[in-house]
Design a protein around this motif. Structure first.
Motif, PDB file in Angstrom:
ATOM      1  N   VAL A 290       0.857  -1.186   0.000  1.00 25.08           N
ATOM      2  CA  VAL A 290       0.000   0.000   0.000  1.00 25.08           C
ATOM      3  C   VAL A 290       0.888   1.227   0.000  1.00 25.08           C
ATOM      4  CG1 VAL A 290      -1.803   1.289   1.234  1.00 25.08           C
ATOM      5  CG2 VAL A 290      -1.798  -1.208   1.312  1.00 25.08           C
ATOM      6  N   ASP A 291       0.598   2.171  -0.872  1.00 20.07           N
ATOM      7  CA  ASP A 291       1.356   3.414  -0.946  1.00 20.07           C
ATOM      8  C   ASP A 291       0.411   4.570  -0.672  1.00 20.07           C
ATOM      9  OD1 ASP A 291       3.591   4.979  -1.286  1.00 20.07           O
ATOM     10  OD2 ASP A 291       3.397   5.102  -3.469  1.00 20.07           O
ATOM     11  N   LEU A 292       0.789   5.451   0.259  1.00 24.08           N
ATOM     12  CA  LEU A 292      -0.099   6.535   0.697  1.00 24.08           C
ATOM     13  C   LEU A 292       0.608   7.887   0.582  1.00 24.08           C
ATOM     14  CD1 LEU A 292      -1.496   4.815   3.917  1.00 24.08           C
ATOM     15  CD2 LEU A 292      -2.651   4.993   1.704  1.00 24.08           C
ATOM     16  N   PRO A 293       0.805   8.386  -0.615  1.00 24.79           N
ATOM     17  CA  PRO A 293       1.419   9.718  -0.751  1.00 24.79           C
ATOM     18  C   PRO A 293       0.515  10.795  -0.160  1.00 24.79           C
ATOM     19  CG  PRO A 293       0.527   8.965  -2.852  1.00 24.79           C
ATOM     20  CD  PRO A 293       0.437   7.804  -1.920  1.00 24.79           C
ATOM     21  N   GLY A 294       1.145  11.801   0.448  1.00 26.91           N
ATOM     22  CA  GLY A 294       0.380  12.921   0.990  1.00 26.91           C
ATOM     23  C   GLY A 294      -0.347  12.636   2.282  1.00 26.91           C
ATOM     24  N   SER A 295      -0.111  11.487   2.899  1.00 22.96           N
ATOM     25  CA  SER A 295      -0.777  11.165   4.162  1.00 22.96           C
ATOM     26  C   SER A 295      -0.090  11.893   5.310  1.00 22.96           C
ATOM     27  CB  SER A 295      -0.774   9.654   4.400  1.00 22.96           C
ATOM     28  OG  SER A 295       0.513   9.108   4.165  1.00 22.96           O
ATOM     29  N   ASP A 296      -0.889  12.324   6.293  1.00 21.12           N
ATOM     30  CA  ASP A 296      -0.369  13.076   7.438  1.00 21.12           C
ATOM     31  C   ASP A 296      -0.017  12.193   8.626  1.00 21.12           C
ATOM     32  OD1 ASP A 296      -0.629  15.720   6.342  1.00 21.12           O
ATOM     33  OD2 ASP A 296      -2.795  15.540   6.602  1.00 21.12           O
ATOM     34  N   TRP A 297      -0.705  11.047   8.728  1.00 18.22           N
ATOM     35  CA  TRP A 297      -0.539  10.192   9.917  1.00 18.22           C
ATOM     36  C   TRP A 297      -0.994   8.790   9.565  1.00 18.22           C
ATOM     37  CZ3 TRP A 297      -4.411   7.417  12.338  1.00 18.22           C
ATOM     38  CH2 TRP A 297      -4.068   6.795  13.550  1.00 18.22           C
ATOM     39  N   ALA A 298      -0.367   7.795  10.188  1.00 14.99           N
ATOM     40  CA  ALA A 298      -0.792   6.406  10.018  1.00 14.99           C
ATOM     41  C   ALA A 298      -0.295   5.586  11.197  1.00 14.99           C
ATOM     42  CB  ALA A 298      -0.263   5.815   8.704  1.00 14.99           C
ATOM     43  N   ASP A 299      -1.033   4.509  11.501  1.00 12.05           N
ATOM     44  CA  ASP A 299      -0.619   3.614  12.580  1.00 12.05           C
ATOM     45  C   ASP A 299      -1.371   2.300  12.393  1.00 12.05           C
ATOM     46  OD1 ASP A 299       0.646   2.657  14.857  1.00 12.05           O
ATOM     47  OD2 ASP A 299       0.095   4.373  16.104  1.00 12.05           O
ATOM     48  N   TRP A 300      -0.961   1.304  13.169  1.00 18.76           N
ATOM     49  CA  TRP A 300      -1.676   0.040  13.219  1.00 18.76           C
ATOM     50  C   TRP A 300      -2.710   0.078  14.335  1.00 18.76           C
ATOM     51  CZ3 TRP A 300      -0.971  -2.701   9.106  1.00 18.76           C
ATOM     52  CH2 TRP A 300       0.276  -2.823   8.500  1.00 18.76           C
ATOM     53  N   ASP A 301      -3.875  -0.453  14.085  1.00 12.53           N
ATOM     54  CA  ASP A 301      -4.877  -0.727  15.118  1.00 12.53           C
ATOM     55  C   ASP A 301      -5.120  -2.221  15.067  1.00 12.53           C
ATOM     56  OD1 ASP A 301      -6.895  -0.597  17.025  1.00 12.53           O
ATOM     57  OD2 ASP A 301      -8.455  -0.241  15.509  1.00 12.53           O
ATOM     58  N   GLY A 302      -4.353  -2.973  15.866  1.00 13.96           N
ATOM     59  CA  GLY A 302      -4.328  -4.410  15.705  1.00 13.96           C
ATOM     60  C   GLY A 302      -3.731  -4.726  14.345  1.00 13.96           C
ATOM     61  N   GLY A 303      -4.463  -5.490  13.525  1.00  9.31           N
ATOM     62  CA  GLY A 303      -4.001  -5.790  12.185  1.00  9.31           C
ATOM     63  C   GLY A 303      -4.481  -4.818  11.139  1.00  9.31           C
ATOM     64  N   ASP A 304      -5.380  -3.888  11.528  1.00  4.79           N
ATOM     65  CA  ASP A 304      -5.894  -2.883  10.600  1.00  4.79           C
ATOM     66  C   ASP A 304      -4.914  -1.722  10.465  1.00  4.79           C
ATOM     67  OD1 ASP A 304      -8.125  -4.486  10.649  1.00  4.79           O
ATOM     68  OD2 ASP A 304      -9.488  -2.949  11.420  1.00  4.79           O
ATOM     69  N   LEU A 305      -4.901  -1.122   9.283  1.00  8.16           N
ATOM     70  CA  LEU A 305      -4.153   0.114   9.065  1.00  8.16           C
ATOM     71  C   LEU A 305      -5.137   1.269   9.163  1.00  8.16           C
ATOM     72  CD1 LEU A 305      -1.544   1.614   8.082  1.00  8.16           C
ATOM     73  CD2 LEU A 305      -2.468   1.366   5.759  1.00  8.16           C
ATOM     74  N   VAL A 306      -4.811   2.271   9.979  1.00 10.16           N
ATOM     75  CA  VAL A 306      -5.615   3.490  10.060  1.00 10.16           C
ATOM     76  C   VAL A 306      -4.720   4.651   9.653  1.00 10.16           C
ATOM     77  CG1 VAL A 306      -7.389   2.775  11.696  1.00 10.16           C
ATOM     78  CG2 VAL A 306      -5.175   3.476  12.573  1.00 10.16           C
ATOM     79  N   PHE A 307      -5.282   5.585   8.880  1.00  6.84           N
ATOM     80  CA  PHE A 307      -4.456   6.680   8.390  1.00  6.84           C
ATOM     81  C   PHE A 307      -5.301   7.891   8.064  1.00  6.84           C
ATOM     82  CE2 PHE A 307      -5.734   4.408   4.579  1.00  6.84           C
ATOM     83  CZ  PHE A 307      -5.933   5.390   3.616  1.00  6.84           C
ATOM     84  N   ALA A 308      -4.631   9.052   7.994  1.00  6.05           N
ATOM     85  CA  ALA A 308      -5.280  10.325   7.701  1.00  6.05           C
ATOM     86  C   ALA A 308      -4.640  10.951   6.478  1.00  6.05           C
ATOM     87  CB  ALA A 308      -5.160  11.274   8.896  1.00  6.05           C
ATOM     88  N   ARG A 309      -5.502  11.497   5.619  1.00  2.13           N
ATOM     89  CA  ARG A 309      -5.022  12.189   4.429  1.00  2.13           C
ATOM     90  C   ARG A 309      -6.080  13.207   4.004  1.00  2.13           C
ATOM     91  NH1 ARG A 309      -3.030   8.585  -0.541  1.00  2.13           N
ATOM     92  NH2 ARG A 309      -5.211   7.925  -0.533  1.00  2.13           N
ATOM     93  N   ASP A 310      -5.637  14.437   3.727  1.00  2.00           N
ATOM     94  CA  ASP A 310      -6.533  15.493   3.239  1.00  2.00           C
ATOM     95  C   ASP A 310      -7.746  15.705   4.140  1.00  2.00           C
ATOM     96  OD1 ASP A 310      -4.886  15.881   1.025  1.00  2.00           O
ATOM     97  OD2 ASP A 310      -5.949  14.371  -0.157  1.00  2.00           O
ATOM     98  N   GLY A 311      -7.521  15.664   5.457  1.00  2.00           N
ATOM     99  CA  GLY A 311      -8.598  15.942   6.394  1.00  2.00           C
ATOM    100  C   GLY A 311      -9.591  14.817   6.587  1.00  2.00           C
ATOM    101  N   ARG A 312      -9.293  13.638   6.033  1.00  2.00           N
ATOM    102  CA  ARG A 312     -10.176  12.487   6.169  1.00  2.00           C
ATOM    103  C   ARG A 312      -9.449  11.365   6.891  1.00  2.00           C
ATOM    104  NH1 ARG A 312     -10.233  13.876   0.631  1.00  2.00           N
ATOM    105  NH2 ARG A 312     -12.195  14.742  -0.157  1.00  2.00           N
ATOM    106  N   LEU A 313     -10.219  10.570   7.634  1.00  2.00           N
ATOM    107  CA  LEU A 313      -9.663   9.441   8.382  1.00  2.00           C
ATOM    108  C   LEU A 313     -10.161   8.143   7.752  1.00  2.00           C
ATOM    109  CD1 LEU A 313      -7.946   8.819  10.958  1.00  2.00           C
ATOM    110  CD2 LEU A 313     -10.112   8.644  12.193  1.00  2.00           C
ATOM    111  N   TYR A 314      -9.248   7.194   7.549  1.00  2.00           N
ATOM    112  CA  TYR A 314      -9.569   5.946   6.856  1.00  2.00           C
ATOM    113  C   TYR A 314      -9.136   4.739   7.684  1.00  2.00           C
ATOM    114  CZ  TYR A 314      -9.818   8.824   2.560  1.00  2.00           C
ATOM    115  OH  TYR A 314     -10.126   9.770   1.609  1.00  2.00           O
ATOM    116  N   ARG A 315      -9.760   3.603   7.353  1.00  2.00           N
ATOM    117  CA  ARG A 315      -9.348   2.310   7.899  1.00  2.00           C
ATOM    118  C   ARG A 315      -9.220   1.317   6.740  1.00  2.00           C
ATOM    119  NH1 ARG A 315      -9.452  -0.315  12.798  1.00  2.00           N
ATOM    120  NH2 ARG A 315     -10.505   1.459  13.804  1.00  2.00           N
ATOM    121  N   LEU A 316      -8.111   0.580   6.735  1.00  2.00           N
ATOM    122  CA  LEU A 316      -7.913  -0.522   5.806  1.00  2.00           C
ATOM    123  C   LEU A 316      -7.907  -1.795   6.637  1.00  2.00           C
ATOM    124  CD1 LEU A 316      -7.334  -1.591   2.962  1.00  2.00           C
ATOM    125  CD2 LEU A 316      -4.898  -1.261   3.420  1.00  2.00           C
TER     126      LEU A 316
END
Length: 323
Positions: A257-283
């Protein structure tokens, strides 16, 4: 929960909750998100910044991805000098208005409130902030008073019973985002894998410091996957102070997974959580199992924070004197 602090769920609901209003007819200012996740509980705090001198605290329930939109602060909160207690109940933050009476200060609060339960004046932009050693021990990045009386609280504040405050190492009170930021990240499993190479810019440069090869830190996740944060520049004009991107690698070092322009990311257990352009996502972790290289269609939008606007929210009802 304070009546003025509303809880919202999905990415499309709740934009009119107290403290979250839409600026009709305007293009919103750039929105930056940064989060801290608690170590022993499924909770976190989000710092929503934008415009640059306005910050809102948001409490994140990671069990169901709902949010409490909390107090705003007019000034600067240095989010990389902040920390959550292991349970997520307390937040230590470093803030500044550079105006009387304090100029800048470190404080304890209960997120999503900024209202100080304890406050240590600082006065400048050096040092400040702190790290929770445990639920009742704060390592404060201030210089202790020369009379060996410890750290002097602002008038009218006192520590809760059982709370201890110690200096952050032998050189407590120095630095900027580091040492606090790196102490926290090292504790939480991040490690440096590449120092990067670059150069400091001149007066007319586009960035204060630009990396020719990025500085890279990484954190191991489930299944041998590794989350990397790449620092490309510091102080780039008309951009975030830290110009970052993130990516996930497999055990062989292939980019999943490539996340250009992301401001923050971390693991939540096995899920990836990240922020980009003022939005919060979960993979979700399942996306890594189901797809060799999960694409954007696998990202689940948790919330779009871009349309929020400053709104006054009363302090928490519990006064610091009662603690």
């Amino acid at each position: 929960m304070n009546d003025d602090v509303k809880k919202t769920g999905s990415a499309i609901e709740g934009s009119e909750a107290a403290g979250v209003s839409v600026a009709a007819g305007r293009s919103p200012a750039a929105t930056r998100l940064y989060a801290i996740l608690a170590r022993t509980a499924r909770t976190g705090v989000i710092f929503r910044r934008g415009p640059s001198r306005q910050v809102q605290l948001i409490r994140w329930d990671l069990q169901d991805d709902t949010f409490e939109h909390g107090q705003w602060f007019k000034g600067r909160i240095y989010e990389r000098r902040c920390d959550l207690s292991p349970s997520g109940r307390l937040l230590v933050y470093f803030a500044a208005t550079y105006r009387p009476p304090y100029g800048s200060w470190t404080a304890l609060s209960e997120p999503p409130f900024v209202t100080a339960l304890a406050l240590w004046p600082k006065g400048d932009g050096w040092g400040g902030g702190g790290v929770f050693e445990d639920e009742e021990t704060l390592l404060l990045n201030h210089r202790a008073a020369p009379d060996s009386m410890g750290f002097e609280l602002a008038e009218g504040f006192r520590l809760a019973a059982g709370m201890r405050v110690k200096p952050l190492g032998e050189r407590s009170g120095g630095g900027e985002d580091n040492p606090v930021n790196w102490v926290i990240r090292s504790r939480d499993g991040w490690r440096m894998v590449a120092e990067g190479q670059g150069r400091k810019g001149g007066r007319r440069a586009k960035a204060f410091y630009a990396f020719e090869t990025p500085r890279i830190v990484e954190k191991e996740g489930e299944g041998g996957r590794r989350l990397q944060e790449l620092l490309h520049a510091i102080g780039r004009r008309k951009s975030a102070w830290y110009d970052l991107s993130h990516r996930v690698l497999d055990q062989e070092g292939q980019v999943l997974v490539d996340l250009p322009g992301s401001d923050w990311a971390d693991w939540d257990g096995g899920d990836l959580v990240f922020a980009r352009d003022g939005r919060l996502y979960r993979l979700p972790e399942s996306a890594f199992r189901d797809h060799a290289r999960p694409g954007a269609d696998a990202f689940r939008l948790l919330y779009d924070f871009r349309n929020a606007r400053f709104a006054a929210i009363p302090p928490a009802e519990k006064r610091h004197q009662e603690r």
